[in-house]
Design a protein around this motif. Structure first.
Motif, PDB file in Angstrom:
ATOM      1  N   SER A  46     -13.532 -24.581  59.664  1.00  0.00           N
ATOM      2  CA  SER A  46     -12.766 -24.074  57.988  1.00  0.00           C
ATOM      3  C   SER A  46     -14.379 -24.758  56.766  1.00  0.00           C
ATOM      4  CB  SER A  46     -11.704 -24.507  57.609  1.00  0.00           C
ATOM      5  OG  SER A  46     -10.427 -24.140  57.941  1.00  0.00           O
ATOM      6  N   GLN A  47     -14.415 -25.611  57.383  1.00  0.00           N
ATOM      7  CA  GLN A  47     -15.920 -26.174  56.752  1.00  0.00           C
ATOM      8  C   GLN A  47     -17.228 -25.557  56.450  1.00  0.00           C
ATOM      9  OE1 GLN A  47     -15.971 -29.853  57.368  1.00  0.00           O
ATOM     10  NE2 GLN A  47     -14.635 -31.080  56.149  1.00  0.00           N
ATOM     11  N   ARG A  48     -17.289 -24.876  58.118  1.00  0.00           N
ATOM     12  CA  ARG A  48     -18.559 -23.983  58.547  1.00  0.00           C
ATOM     13  C   ARG A  48     -18.165 -22.857  57.623  1.00  0.00           C
ATOM     14  NH1 ARG A  48     -23.440 -24.862  59.361  1.00  0.00           N
ATOM     15  NH2 ARG A  48     -22.999 -26.624  61.087  1.00  0.00           N
TER      16      ARG A  48
ATOM     17  N   LEU B 296     -13.954 -16.971  48.391  1.00  0.00           N
ATOM     18  CA  LEU B 296     -13.098 -18.038  48.813  1.00  0.00           C
ATOM     19  C   LEU B 296     -12.162 -17.741  47.988  1.00  0.00           C
ATOM     20  CD1 LEU B 296     -15.926 -20.755  48.935  1.00  0.00           C
ATOM     21  CD2 LEU B 296     -15.091 -19.839  50.782  1.00  0.00           C
TER      22      LEU B 296
ATOM     23  N   THR C  55     -16.365 -21.528  55.337  1.00  0.00           N
ATOM     24  CA  THR C  55     -16.786 -21.979  54.023  1.00  0.00           C
ATOM     25  C   THR C  55     -18.464 -21.863  53.477  1.00  0.00           C
ATOM     26  OG1 THR C  55     -14.841 -23.160  53.341  1.00  0.00           O
ATOM     27  CG2 THR C  55     -16.226 -23.732  51.605  1.00  0.00           C
ATOM     28  N   ALA C  56     -19.006 -22.936  54.342  1.00  0.00           N
ATOM     29  CA  ALA C  56     -20.746 -22.804  54.545  1.00  0.00           C
ATOM     30  C   ALA C  56     -21.557 -21.715  53.908  1.00  0.00           C
ATOM     31  CB  ALA C  56     -21.239 -24.568  54.546  1.00  0.00           C
TER      32      ALA C  56
ATOM     33  N   ASP D  23     -10.696 -27.929  60.710  1.00  0.00           N
ATOM     34  CA  ASP D  23     -11.379 -28.460  59.268  1.00  0.00           C
ATOM     35  C   ASP D  23     -12.462 -28.097  59.549  1.00  0.00           C
ATOM     36  OD1 ASP D  23      -8.913 -29.624  58.215  1.00  0.00           O
ATOM     37  OD2 ASP D  23      -9.354 -31.081  58.871  1.00  0.00           O
ATOM     38  N   GLN D  24     -13.218 -28.877  60.572  1.00  0.00           N
ATOM     39  CA  GLN D  24     -14.287 -28.709  61.424  1.00  0.00           C
ATOM     40  C   GLN D  24     -15.123 -26.760  61.043  1.00  0.00           C
ATOM     41  OE1 GLN D  24     -15.312 -30.769  64.570  1.00  0.00           O
ATOM     42  NE2 GLN D  24     -15.632 -32.278  63.951  1.00  0.00           N
TER      43      GLN D  24
ATOM     44  N   GLY E 110      -7.151 -29.282  46.626  1.00  0.00           N
ATOM     45  CA  GLY E 110      -7.632 -29.390  48.715  1.00  0.00           C
ATOM     46  C   GLY E 110      -6.055 -29.778  49.182  1.00  0.00           C
TER      47      GLY E 110
ATOM     48  N   ARG F 276      -9.014 -31.479  63.448  1.00  0.00           N
ATOM     49  CA  ARG F 276     -10.259 -31.833  63.126  1.00  0.00           C
ATOM     50  C   ARG F 276     -11.142 -30.798  63.318  1.00  0.00           C
ATOM     51  NH1 ARG F 276      -9.556 -36.276  65.274  1.00  0.00           N
ATOM     52  NH2 ARG F 276     -10.133 -35.870  66.694  1.00  0.00           N
TER      53      ARG F 276
END
Length: 715
Positions: free
Chosen positions: A390-392, A402, A394-395, A387-388, A574, A384
């Motif tokens: 990686s999302q941060r 990317l 990526t944003a 994932d958080q 994904g 978790r």
């Protein structure tokens, strides 16, 4: 008394002789080298200077006279460097001379800590002088002089994730051939050397903390002095990026760090201030290509952290320490890449970059707690958090970061193979096999797609070395199955590395959008035509009116396979790495089903098509066979599905890799072109098939089906 006097005289004579030889030897070697036409590299004298100062530190307590000789020899080697005293080099030369003067004073004072400090001062000053002389030589296009000064440098410490670079050497060589301008060469040299010295600065800042915790006073002072010296080399870049005020503050902090280390005061506060001041600073900004490469490493390594952690934890306990170590190592690699990119991320999204930094620290603490058995987090928590994070990232990252970067993929493959070797040396063959599958999955989901189009000659040899081997060389899978010795695994790994490096070089210049689109089109055409030929061979004998109804279920299966391929594409968006890890297994399962159904169809062909067309007395048997029409229909649907989907699955993996590297639009353009050609060739194939003589089709399709069956079984 006379005896003692004689002994002392002999001792003094011996010491004087040794000193003369020590001082004269470098000069004699210099003269000999010049006479032979090949002057020794400047690095030899620099290393000898440092070595003599090390010997002086060792000897000062037991033999002060030998320590004096060591310092004199160090001074002589410094003189042999013949550094010109110019406006550029003067600050560094002054520091080097001061360092050697301090070394002489420390020997007299019997102060080994002072010698260590002086050595660090002289060494970093010498590196700084070499760097500015190198740039000056390049500006006037004096290639021979630049190559001479280039030997007076340091390299990054080699790790599993970074190896000493040769960019500066290659750039100067290109300058000599006219392939590179002086301005471009300077930029390449700065990127290489300043990156090296910044990396060395980071290392010594970490070493200070270790030396302080273990109460090593000489090492404390030496590392603090090295930190100050390396920062002086980086200072012009720091001043250019942060301004004069920040530069003065940084110099004061480093000077204070050195003073506190000498005084034995706590260094934690000062180190914290220095690290805060250096956050986001890069002495040599990364090129766009290097940014993409480091971003690829960051995302790839980060994704591997929860995978390794989950393998090492069961029911709240660590069951495989080596897996936790691997998770920590991958986290550190991702964090190092993030540090290189942080200044760019700060400029785009300072709050997001700051939060990502905190999450990296949180991940580090969780992994450390598990390693020390203080608290073993559930693998879901690690997943978790990753994932958080990686999302941060990526944003906050630019779009080009990317995209899949083959250079980063190869970096991660090499590091995963390192983990394989480490596991073999530890006797952990199950972990080694897991690392092998991970490395192969990274290859299959990344570079293999482009290799298949641009350098197909490397695909099969590389796959062979990953699996069963080729010629007399056993593959990694076979070696691990046999629990082979580390030396055998190392030999195969070395050969595999050589092939991977050749393949990486072959892909180095194939990253243009046009090349990616062409790559996608070739992949779709190749895989599509394979499916077309399989379908044509299977339907070739269904020409008679009574048999045409059996084509319909195969077309239904083909349509279902096309839909399943699209669904697989969406799922792969994904979960590409997870699919790639089991890609060979899934493809094998689909192929086995296809082989089984194909055997049934072969049986049906001989009993229902051939014999019913040529032997009237078997008409009754034909009716009995066709009585089970529902089962035949279902079998033909499955056959059509598996024949096409196995090609679609492989195509998805290849195209998805290209999407990550070049973007959806580019790959979609190539895919549509390849699909158009496939449909055209398919139409031609089936049109010609309809006009073939029936009897000849029986023979041709029988042979084709046999070939398909053997090929599938072989794969």
């Amino acid at each position: 008394m006379r005896h003692l006097v004689a002994v002392n005289v002999l001792r003094c004579a011996r010491l004087l002789t040794v000193a003369v030889i020590a001082l004269a030897a470098p000069a004699l070697r210099m003269v000999q080298a010049q006479a032979s036409g090949s002057a020794p590299p400047l690095s030899r004298f620099a290393e000898q200077m440092r070595a003599e100062l090390v010997q002086a530190q060792i000897a000062v307590a037991r033999d002060p006279s030998a320590a004096v000789q060591n310092v004199q020899a160090a001074q002589h080697n410094a003189d042999l460097l013949a550094l010109p005293d110019t406006e550029l080099t003067h600050p560094y030369l002054a520091r080097m001379k001061e360092g050697l003067r301090q070394a002489r004073a420390a020997v007299v004072a019997d102060d080994p800590v002072g010698i260590a400090e002086a050595r660090a001062e002289a060494w970093t000053a010498l590196m700084g002088a070499g760097y500015v002389m190198l740039e000056a030589s390049i500006h006037v296009t004096d290639v021979a002089d630049a190559q001479r000064w280039l030997t007076l440098r340091e390299f990054r410490t080699a790790t599993r994730f970074s190896r000493p670079g040769a960019d500066a050497t290659l750039a100067v060589a290109a300058l000599g051939t006219g392939a590179r301008s002086a301005a471009d060469t300077v930029q390449a040299v700065r990127a290489d050397l300043l990156d090296t010295y910044q990396a060395r600065l980071g290392e010594v800042l970490r070493d200070i903390t270790v030396a302080e915790s273990k109460l090593f006073p000489a090492r404390r002072v030496e590392t603090a002095t090295l930190a100050q010296g390396y920062f002086e080399i980086l200072l012009p870049s720091f001043r250019e990026q942060r301004g004069d005020v920040a530069a003065r503050a940084a110099r004061q902090l480093f000077a204070g760090l050195r003073q506190d280390a000498r005084a034995g005061s706590s260094l934690d506060g000062t180190i914290g201030e220095i690290q805060a001041l250096l956050t986001g600073f890069r002495a040599a900004p990364l090129s766009p290509n290097e940014q993409t490469r480091r971003a690829g490493q960051m995302f790839r390594f980060l994704a591997l952290v929860p995978v390794e952690y989950e393998r090492g934890v069961r029911n709240g306990e660590v069951v495989k320490d080596i897996e936790i170590v691997e998770a920590i190592t991958f986290r550190n690699a991702a964090s190092a890449a993030f540090a290189d990119l942080q200044s760019i991320l700060d400029a785009r999204d300072k709050a997001g970059a700051s939060l990502a930094s905190e999450q990296f620290s949180q991940l580090d603490r969780m992994l450390a707690d598990a390693s020390e058995r203080r608290h073993v987090a559930d693998p879901a928590e690690i997943q978790r958090l990753v994932d958080q994070l990686s999302q941060r990232l990526t944003a906050s990252a630019p779009a080009e970061w990317l995209r899949r970067n083959s250079a980063a993929d190869f970096d991660v493959i090499y590091s995963t193979l390192d983990a394989l070797e480490n596991a073999v040396r530890a006797g952990q063959y199950d972990l080694a096999e897991s690392a092998r599958v991970d490395a192969y999955a990274l290859l299959e989901s990344g570079p293999e797609a482009r290799l298949s189009a641009f350098a197909p000659q490397y695909v099969l040899p590389i796959e062979n070395l990953f699996w069963q081997g080729q010629d007399d060389r056993k593959g990694l899978a076979l070696l691990l199955q046999e629990r082979a010795a580390a030396g055998e695994v190392k030999a195969t790994r070395t050969e595999l590395d050589a092939l991977l490096k050749e393949a990486q070089s072959a892909l180095a210049n194939t990253s243009t959008p046009e090349a990616a689109a062409a790559n996608a089109g070739i992949i779709v055409l190749r895989e599509g035509m394979e499916a077309v030929l399989i379908l044509a061979s299977l339907m070739g004998s269904m020409k008679a009116a009574s048999q045409r109804k059996f084509r319909r279920p195969m077309w239904i299966g083909t349509g279902a396979a096309a839909v399943a391929t699209v669904v697989t594409w969406l799922a792969a968006q994904g979960a590409l790495t997870l699919l790639a890890r089991y890609g060979e297994m899934l493809e094998a399962i689909v192929s086995i089903i296809a082989v089984a159904v194909l055997l049934l169809v072969m049986n049906w062909f001989f009993h229902d098509v051939y014999w019913t067309g040529w032997m009237a007395n078997f008409h009754a048997q034909k009716r009995r066979i066709l009585t089970g029409e529902a089962g035949q229909m279902l079998g033909l649907v499955v056959l059509g599905f598996t024949s096409v989907y196995r090609e679609g699955f492989e195509t998805v993996l290849f195209l998805q890799a290209l999407v990550l590297e070049s973007g959806v639009n580019v790959v979609l353009l190539g895919t549509l072109a390849g699909l158009a050609f496939t449909l055209l060739l398919g139409w031609v194939t089936f049109t010609l098939q309809a006009r073939l003589p029936y009897k000849k089709m029986l023979i041709v399709t029988g042979v084709l089906i046999g070939v398909v069956l053997v090929t599938m079984a072989g794969q």
